[in-house]
Design a protein around this motif. Structure first.
Motif, mmCIF file in Angstrom:
data_model
loop_
_atom_site.group_PDB
_atom_site.id
_atom_site.type_symbol
_atom_site.label_atom_id
_atom_site.label_comp_id
_atom_site.label_asym_id
_atom_site.label_seq_id
_atom_site.Cartn_x
_atom_site.Cartn_y
_atom_site.Cartn_z
ATOM 1 N N SER A 187 0.684 -1.182 -0.053
ATOM 2 C CA SER A 187 0.081 -0.017 -0.048
ATOM 3 C C SER A 187 0.855 1.194 0.027
ATOM 4 C CB SER A 187 -0.960 0.007 1.267
ATOM 5 O OG SER A 187 -0.084 -0.098 2.383
ATOM 6 N N SER A 196 -6.974 7.688 1.772
ATOM 7 C CA SER A 196 -8.135 7.467 1.852
ATOM 8 C C SER A 196 -8.725 6.275 1.180
ATOM 9 C CB SER A 196 -8.995 8.813 0.889
ATOM 10 O OG SER A 196 -8.406 8.664 -0.594
ATOM 11 N N LEU A 197 -7.952 5.502 0.576
ATOM 12 C CA LEU A 197 -8.137 4.096 0.019
ATOM 13 C C LEU A 197 -7.346 3.045 1.006
ATOM 14 C CD1 LEU A 197 -7.938 4.678 -3.811
ATOM 15 C CD2 LEU A 197 -9.950 4.460 -2.362
ATOM 16 N N MET A 213 -4.226 6.591 -8.566
ATOM 17 C CA MET A 213 -5.223 7.035 -7.606
ATOM 18 C C MET A 213 -4.544 8.006 -6.551
ATOM 19 S SD MET A 213 -6.152 2.923 -6.444
ATOM 20 C CE MET A 213 -6.600 1.629 -7.837
ATOM 21 N N ALA A 237 -11.283 8.806 -3.390
ATOM 22 C CA ALA A 237 -12.502 7.946 -2.606
ATOM 23 C C ALA A 237 -13.515 7.566 -3.389
ATOM 24 C CB ALA A 237 -12.848 8.557 -1.216
ATOM 25 N N GLU A 256 -14.273 3.921 -4.511
ATOM 26 C CA GLU A 256 -14.961 3.235 -4.013
ATOM 27 C C GLU A 256 -14.383 1.743 -3.506
ATOM 28 O OE1 GLU A 256 -19.024 2.824 -5.119
ATOM 29 O OE2 GLU A 256 -19.558 4.850 -4.606
ATOM 30 N N LEU A 257 -13.228 1.788 -3.352
ATOM 31 C CA LEU A 257 -12.291 0.793 -3.027
ATOM 32 C C LEU A 257 -11.957 0.471 -1.704
ATOM 33 C CD1 LEU A 257 -9.476 1.008 -5.740
ATOM 34 C CD2 LEU A 257 -11.298 -0.931 -5.742
ATOM 35 N N ASP A 294 -10.046 -1.443 -0.257
ATOM 36 C CA ASP A 294 -8.753 -1.798 0.546
ATOM 37 C C ASP A 294 -7.927 -1.554 -0.860
ATOM 38 O OD1 ASP A 294 -6.088 -2.511 0.942
ATOM 39 O OD2 ASP A 294 -6.807 -4.076 2.150
ATOM 40 N N GLY A 295 -7.408 -0.582 -1.574
ATOM 41 C CA GLY A 295 -6.566 -0.375 -2.602
ATOM 42 C C GLY A 295 -5.370 -1.415 -2.679
#
Lengths: 405, 373
Positions: B53, B59-60, B98, B105, B108-109, B111-112
C-alpha cells in the motif's frame, strides 16, 4: 534525510563561481588554448579578486553573517568537499585548463592540510595572498611509476638536518611556476610503500629544477612540467608531518598521504569532467536550437542523443556528490571516489564526442566543443587512470569475500 | 543540503522489506514464475507487512508514502525478485493514478492494496476511440501490459477524437472486455501480463473520472510517479545481479586462480557496481524532485527510468556473463533477472523513446498530441 537541494551556501558558491566562469574565464578560453598559457595580467587580476584553486576556499564554515545564530543552534555540518565539487564543476564549465592554472596550492593543498604540522600549514599555505599570484603543486608520478605509485624511485637519503632527494617527476601541473611542490620519495625502495615520504620542496632550492614543459593534446593553457631533483637538500622542517608522523603511526607513510589525497581530489577531478561535459552539451544544445530547422529530420535524429547526454551528466554529477558527501561525513569514500572518477572520466569524453558528431564538420572550425573534447580526454587518465579506478572499485567489492585483488 | 542519508524510518522499513525479499521472494521466484502468479501466501504476507500500500492514498487505506521512501523499499523488494514484485496487487501503476486523482475515494475501493487494477494508458491509434451519443466506444486489442489478467476493474486513459484527454474507470459489472494471456515467455511471468480486448466497450459519462486539462495533469503526474517507481524496481534487480556475480566469481577458480584476478572479470563487475550506483542516485534524485514538484519533475523521472532500463539491461546481462555457462542455466537466478529486466524495458517503453522525450524537452519542443513529452 535524503536531499538534493543545495544549501544557501552551496547555491551561493555555485552562482558566484559560475558568474566568474562565464564572465572571466570563458571569454579567454580559446585564446589561452591557442597561446598555451593563461595571460599573466589575467592571473594577477583574478588573484587580486581572491580567486584561487584550493578546496580550503570553501571550508564550509558557513555564512559569517549568521555565525552567531549558528553557534546557538546545532554544530554545522562540514561541507567543504561538497562545496569543492560544486565549485569545480562550474570552473571547469568555464575552462578546465584555466581552472587548473588558477593561483593557489592546487593539488598540493590537500596533503599539506591533511598531514602538515600546524607550523607547516602556516608556512606553506600562508603564502597565498592577494598581493602576488602563487602556486603549489603535487609531484608523485615518475617516468617509471605512473599508475603504480608504490614503485616510485625518487630517493630520499637521510643526512644531517634533512634529506637529499634524487629523481625525476613528470606530468606535474603548475610544477614550473609553483612556489613549492609536495614531492614523494622513498627512503628505501626495499621497504615498498612503507619507505615513502612526502616533502615540501621550495622553488629555488639548489638541485631542484623544472627541465621541460610538455605540449599536450588538450589542456594546453595548463602548465604540465617535468621536475628533476639532483642532490637536492631538503631540510627536516620540510618533511610533511615531521619525523614524528612516520615514527608514531604504525604503517603510516608517504604512500598513505598520497592515497588519502586521492579520496578528496578524485571527486574534484570528476566534477571538473562533469563541468566540461555540461559545457559541451549546453553549447551543442544552443547550436541545435539555432541551426537545425524545427521539426526537421535532423532535429528529431538528435533528440535521443541529447537526452542520453543529459542523463549521463546527471548520473556523473550525483556520483561526485555522493563521494564528496561521504568525505564530508568523515566516512571512507575510496570506492565512491573511484566510481565517480571512472564514470565521469568516461562519459565526459563520450558526451564531447557526441556533441562533435551532432555539430558535424562545422564543429572543427573555431568551436569550443573540439577544444573541450581534447581537454577532457586526460580526465580519464590523470589522478588515476580509468583502469586504476576500476581496480579500486573491484578491490572494495571483493574485500568482504576475503579476496585480495 | 545535499545528502544521501536515509531517515531512520526509511532504514527501518527497508530492513523489513529486505528481510521479506530474502526470506519470501528470492526462494519462491522460480515457483512463482512457473505458476505465473506470486501466490496467495506471499501476497498475504506482503499485505500484512504493509508492503502493498506504499503508493496508495490514505483515503483508500494506503500508506501514502513519499516517493523517496518508496523507492528504497521497492529496490529492496525487487532485490528479492522483480517478477514477483510486478505481480503483487497494490503495486500496480493504477496506484499512482489513484495517488494524484482528485477525490480518489470516489473509486469506492475498500482496500486499494488488495486488488490488481491495471492502468491502460492507450497510445494514439492503439485502439479505436469512437465518440458515441453518450460517451465513447473502444474497439481493438491493446498492447500487452502487466496486471491485466483477472482484473475486475480498469483505469483506462486515452485521447478522444478532437484531442481531449480522458481518464475513465471501468468495472466488469458495467463494462465488457476480454483478456488474453497470449504467449509471453520472456520474463515477468508472474506479473499477469496480457492484452485487453475492447470489443465495443462503452465508456459512459459516469465512468469518466477526469477529462481535458485536468485529465492531462493527472496523467502526467501519474506517469512521472510510475516512471520513478519502475526505475527503482529495476535498480533492485540490478543489485541482485551484481551481488550474486560478486559472490559467485569470488569462489570460482580458473587457470589456477580466482577469476576476479583476471581484470576482464573484476573490471566488468566494477562497471556493474558503478552503473547500479548511478541508476540508484538518479532514481533518488527523481523521487526527491517529484515529491517536491509533482508533474513538473517529469524530466527527472524520465531520465531516471531511461537510465535504469538501459543500465539494468547492461548489469543483468553481465550478471549472466560473469557466471559463464552457469549463468545460462535456470539452476542459477541470473538468467531470470536478465529476462525480467528486459521484459521491464519492453513494458515501460524503449529507453530510446524516453531519451527522445528528454531531448525534446531540452530543446523546448511542444508536446505532441497524445504523447506526454
Amino acid at each position: 534525510m535524503i536531499d538534493f537541494e543545495l544549501s544557501p551556501q552551496q547555491k551561493q558558491v555555485r552562482d558566484m563561481v559560475h558568474w566568474f566562469a562565464e564572465h572571466e574565464v570563458r571569454p579567454i578560453s580559446l585564446l589561452a588554448d591557442q597561446e598555451e598559457r593563461v595571460p599573466d595580467d589575467w592571473l594577477r587580476k583574478v588573484n587580486r579578486m581572491g580567486i584561487t584553486l584550493s578546496m580550503s576556499n570553501f571550508g564550509g564554515g558557513g555564512d559569517r553573517k549568521n555565525k552567531d545564530d549558528a553557534a546557538r543552534k546545532e554544530p554545522r555540518e562540514r561541507q567543504s568537499n561538497r562545496l569543492g565539487v560544486i565549485a569545480a564543476e562550474e570552473l571547469a564549465w568555464g575552462d578546465p585548463a584555466i581552472a587548473l592554472s588558477l593561483p593557489g596550492p592546487g593539488l598540493g593543498g590537500p596533503p599539506v592540510m591533511s598531514t602538515g604540522t600546524p607550523e607547516q600549514k602556516e608556512r606553506f599555505l600562508g603564502i597565498f595572498t592577494r598581493e602576488e599570484p602563487r602556486w603549489g603543486a603535487y609531484a608523485l608520478t615518475e617516468p617509471g611509476a605512473g599508475s603504480d605509485v608504490s614503485g616510485i624511485r625518487t630517493s630520499a637519503k637521510k643526512v644531517d638536518g634533512g634529506y637529499v632527494l634524487n629523481g625525476h617527476k613528470v606530468y606535474i601541473t603548475n610544477g614550473g611556476r609553483a612556489s613549492w611542490v609536495v614531492a614523494f620519495a622513498t627512503v628505501d625502495p626495499s621497504l615498498g610503500r612503507a619507505g615513502h615520504r612526502a616533502f615540501v620542496v621550495e622553488k629555488g632550492t639548489p638541485g631542484f629544477t623544472c627541465t621541460r614543459v610538455a605540449h599536450k593534446m588538450g589542456l594546453r593553457a595548463s602548465e604540465t612540467a617535468e621536475l628533476v631533483f639532483e642532490d637536492c637538500f631538503v631540510p627536516i622542517d620540510n618533511l610533511l608531518g615531521g619525523e614524528a608522523h612516520y615514527e608514531n603511526r604504525a604503517g603510516s607513510s608517504g604512500f598513505r598521504v598520497a592515497m588519502s589525497t586521492f579520496d578528496s581530489t578524485r571527486p574534484i577531478v570528476a566534477a571538473m569532467a562533469v563541468g566540461i561535459a555540461r559545457a559541451a552539451y549546453e553549447y551543442t544544445l544552443d547550436f541545435v536550437k539555432r541551426e537545425y530547422p524545427r521539426g526537421s529530420r535532423l532535429q528529431s535524429d538528435v533528440l535521443a542523443k541529447l537526452g542520453e547526454m543529459d542523463s549521463k551528466i546527471h548520473a556523473a554529477r550525483l556520483l561526485t556528490w555522493e563521494a564528496a558527501w561521504k568525505a564530508d561525513l568523515g566516512q571512507p569514500n575510496a570506492k565512491e571516489a573511484a566510481m565517480c572518477k571512472a564514470h565521469a572520466g568516461r562519459i565526459s569524453l563520450e558526451v564531447c564526442a557526441d556533441c562533435l558528431e551532432i555539430m558535424g564538420p562545422i564543429g572543427l572550425d573555431g568551436h569550443l566543443v573540439e577544444k573541450l573534447y581534447r581537454d577532457v580526454k586526460v580526465f580519464d587518465i590523470f589522478e588515476g587512470t580509468n583502469q586504476i579506478q576500476h581496480l579500486i572499485v573491484a578491490r572494495r567489492l571483493y574485500e568482504p569475500h576475503g579476496l585480495r585483488l | 543540503m545535499i545528502s544521501f542519508l536515509p531517515s531512520d524510518e526509511e532504514r527501518a522499513f527497508v530492513e523489513v522489506a529486505t528481510q521479506f525479499a530474502r526470506e519470501r521472494l528470492r526462494d519462491h521466484a522460480r515457483n512463482a514464475e512457473k505458476a505465473r502468479t506470486p501466490g496467495d501466501d506471499v501476497i498475504s504476507a506482503a499485505h500484512e507487512l504493509g508492503l502493498l500500500s506504499l503508493e496508495i492514498p490514505e483515503s483508500l487505506a494506503g500508506a501514502e508514502l513519499p516517493l523517496i521512501s518508496q523507492v528504497q523499499v521497492l529496490e529492496a523488494l525487487a532485490f528479492g525478485d522483480l517478477g514477483i514484485v510486478q505481480g503483487l496487487p497494490g503495486l500496480c501503476d493504477s496506484a499512482s493514478v489513484m495517488r494524484v486523482l482528485p477525490e480518489p475515494a470516489r473509486l469506492e475501493l475498500a482496500d486499494g492494496a488488495a486488488q490488481r487494477i491495471p492502468w491502460i494508458h492507450l497510445a494514439p491509434g492503439e485502439v479505436a476511440v469512437i465518440v458515441e451519443r453518450s460517451g465513447f466506444r473502444l474497439e481493438g486489442v491493446a498492447f500487452p501490459r502487466r496486471a491485466v489478467l483477472g482484473a475486475d476493474q480498469l483505469l483506462v486513459s486515452f485521447v478522444a477524437p478532437g484531442g481531449e484527454a480522458i481518464l475513465a474507470w471501468l468495472d466488469r459489472t458495467a463494462a465488457q472486455w476480454s483478456e488474453d494471456a497470449g504467449d509471453v515467455r520472456l520474463g515477468l511471468l508472474a506479473a499477469h501480463i496480457g492484452r485487453i480486448g475492447f470489443e465495443g466497450t462503452v465508456v459512459r459519462p459516469e465512468d469518466v473520472l477526469v477529462r481535458g486539462d485536468d485529465a492531462e495533469r493527472v496523467l502526467k503526474a501519474a506517469q512521472a510517479r510510475v516512471a520513478v517507481l519502475e526505475a527503482a524496481k529495476c535498480v533492485g534487480a540490478m543489485r541482485a545481479s551484481l551481488e550474486y556475480a560478486v559472490e559467485y566469481t569470488s569462489q570460482r577458480k580458473a587457470f589456477g586462480q580466482e577469476i576476479p584476478k583476471f581484470q576482464g572479470v573484476s573490471f566488468t563487475v566494477a562497471d556493474m557496481a558503478i552503473e547500479t550506483e548511478a541508476a540508484r542516485n538518479l532514481v533518488w534524485l527523481a523521487a526527491h524532485a517529484v515529491d517536491s514538484r509533482g508533474e513538473g519533475a517529469m524530466q527527472d523521472a524520465a531520465r531516471a527510468l531511461a537510465y535504469a532500463l538501459r543500465s539494468g539491461r547492461f548489469v543483468t546481462n553481465q550478471g549472466v556473463q560473469m557466471l559463464g555457462g552457469a549463468g545460462y542455466l535456470q539452476e542459477y537466478p541470473a538468467e531470470k533477472w536478465m529476462r525480467d529486466v528486459q521484459a521491464q524495458a519492453v513494458l515501460y517503453g524503449r529507453e530510446l523513446d524516453w531519451f527522445e522525450r528528454a531531448g525534446a524537452r531540452a530543446l523546448g519542443l511542444e508536446e505532441k498530441e497524445g504523447v506526454l513529452v
